[in-house]
Design an enzyme around this catalytic site. Sequence first.
Site, PDB file in Angstrom:
ATOM      1  N   ASP A  14       0.839  -1.202   0.000  1.00  0.00           N
ATOM      2  CA  ASP A  14       0.000   0.000   0.000  1.00  0.00           C
ATOM      3  C   ASP A  14       0.875   1.255   0.000  1.00  0.00           C
ATOM      4  O   ASP A  14       0.654   2.191   0.791  1.00  0.00           O
ATOM      5  CB  ASP A  14      -0.927   0.036   1.212  1.00  0.00           C
ATOM      6  CG  ASP A  14      -1.634  -1.285   1.461  1.00  0.00           C
ATOM      7  OD1 ASP A  14      -2.013  -1.942   0.467  1.00  0.00           O
ATOM      8  OD2 ASP A  14      -1.799  -1.664   2.632  1.00  0.00           O
ATOM      9  N   GLU A 197     -11.329  -0.371  -2.689  1.00  0.00           N
ATOM     10  CA  GLU A 197     -10.505   0.184  -1.619  1.00  0.00           C
ATOM     11  C   GLU A 197      -9.377   1.018  -2.215  1.00  0.00           C
ATOM     12  O   GLU A 197      -9.285   1.176  -3.438  1.00  0.00           O
ATOM     13  CB  GLU A 197      -9.945  -0.939  -0.741  1.00  0.00           C
ATOM     14  CG  GLU A 197      -9.052  -1.921  -1.481  1.00  0.00           C
ATOM     15  CD  GLU A 197      -8.623  -3.099  -0.618  1.00  0.00           C
ATOM     16  OE1 GLU A 197      -9.246  -3.335   0.433  1.00  0.00           O
ATOM     17  OE2 GLU A 197      -7.656  -3.786  -1.010  1.00  0.00           O
TER      18      GLU A 197
END
Length: 304
Positions: A14, A197
């Site tokens: 991420d 997401e």
Amino acid sequence: MTTPAPVWTGTCADPFALRVPDGYVMYGTGGPGGDRAFQVLSSPDLVTWTDRGGALERLADEPPQASYWAPEVAHVDGTWVMYYSVGSEQSAHHLRVATSRDPLGPFVDAGVDLSPDLPFAIDPSPFQDRDGTWWLFFATDELSGERPGTVLAVQRLESPTSLAGSPQLLLRATADWQRFEADREIYGARYDWHTLEGPHVVHRAGRYWMFFSAGNFQDDTYGVGLAVADAVTGPWSLVGSGASVLHTGVAGLIGPGHNSVLTDAAGDDHLVFHAYDTTRTRRQPYVVPLGWDANGPRPDWDAA
């Protein structure tokens, strides 16, 4: 098409990167362990990256096994502000905020739960609009509709540590490739669960572009799609029909996703994202030049 190499061989999932006075700093899920969460890397040139340890002092009231996910950082009035989520594995995550005088940290939590009324919220992404207003994009859960699951929302930041109003739902799952798990047991029932997401928004070519990840981050379904709008709050329209920005197989990547966009000192954009190594045990960070035209972003794999 050239197969890019990760800019660092360790785990930095991420990944979010930004320019700082003496180069660039990258933050990511994972880290060295101990008293700090989140991996921190620094670079003078986007090519050579150095391990700078952990970024965030862990919360004293969270259990040692708590999961800290997906940090993003903004520079606001001389302070470095980190947004992140913390929770127990894949449940009960809440959005938090921490601050530091140094982009390398340590970041110290501000003692604020930004999502106290939501059962689950992850992947906070701060965005400053052209009029100076700050917004926080994030992912949360929505059980209604044909494809229940994790959706994308936005809320205005009244200050770096407080939100105004209520979350505005922006985008929800519309396709099979966005399925996280069939017949998933969650919230006391079973659902064919879909997941959007990792929202990340930039303003380019007169419009707002939202990158988002979808599918299951643990396998080959994971990838990055794109939506476009004329205002922060939408309406947002999908660009393309699938994981149009990143998907397994493109440039030899496995499970690529959860990207951010970094603008370098020359004003050029770069796509920052993770993908699995060949053993599928580490999610490693990549930095690829990103171009724009009327149709949106174009990763330049041959320049990676």
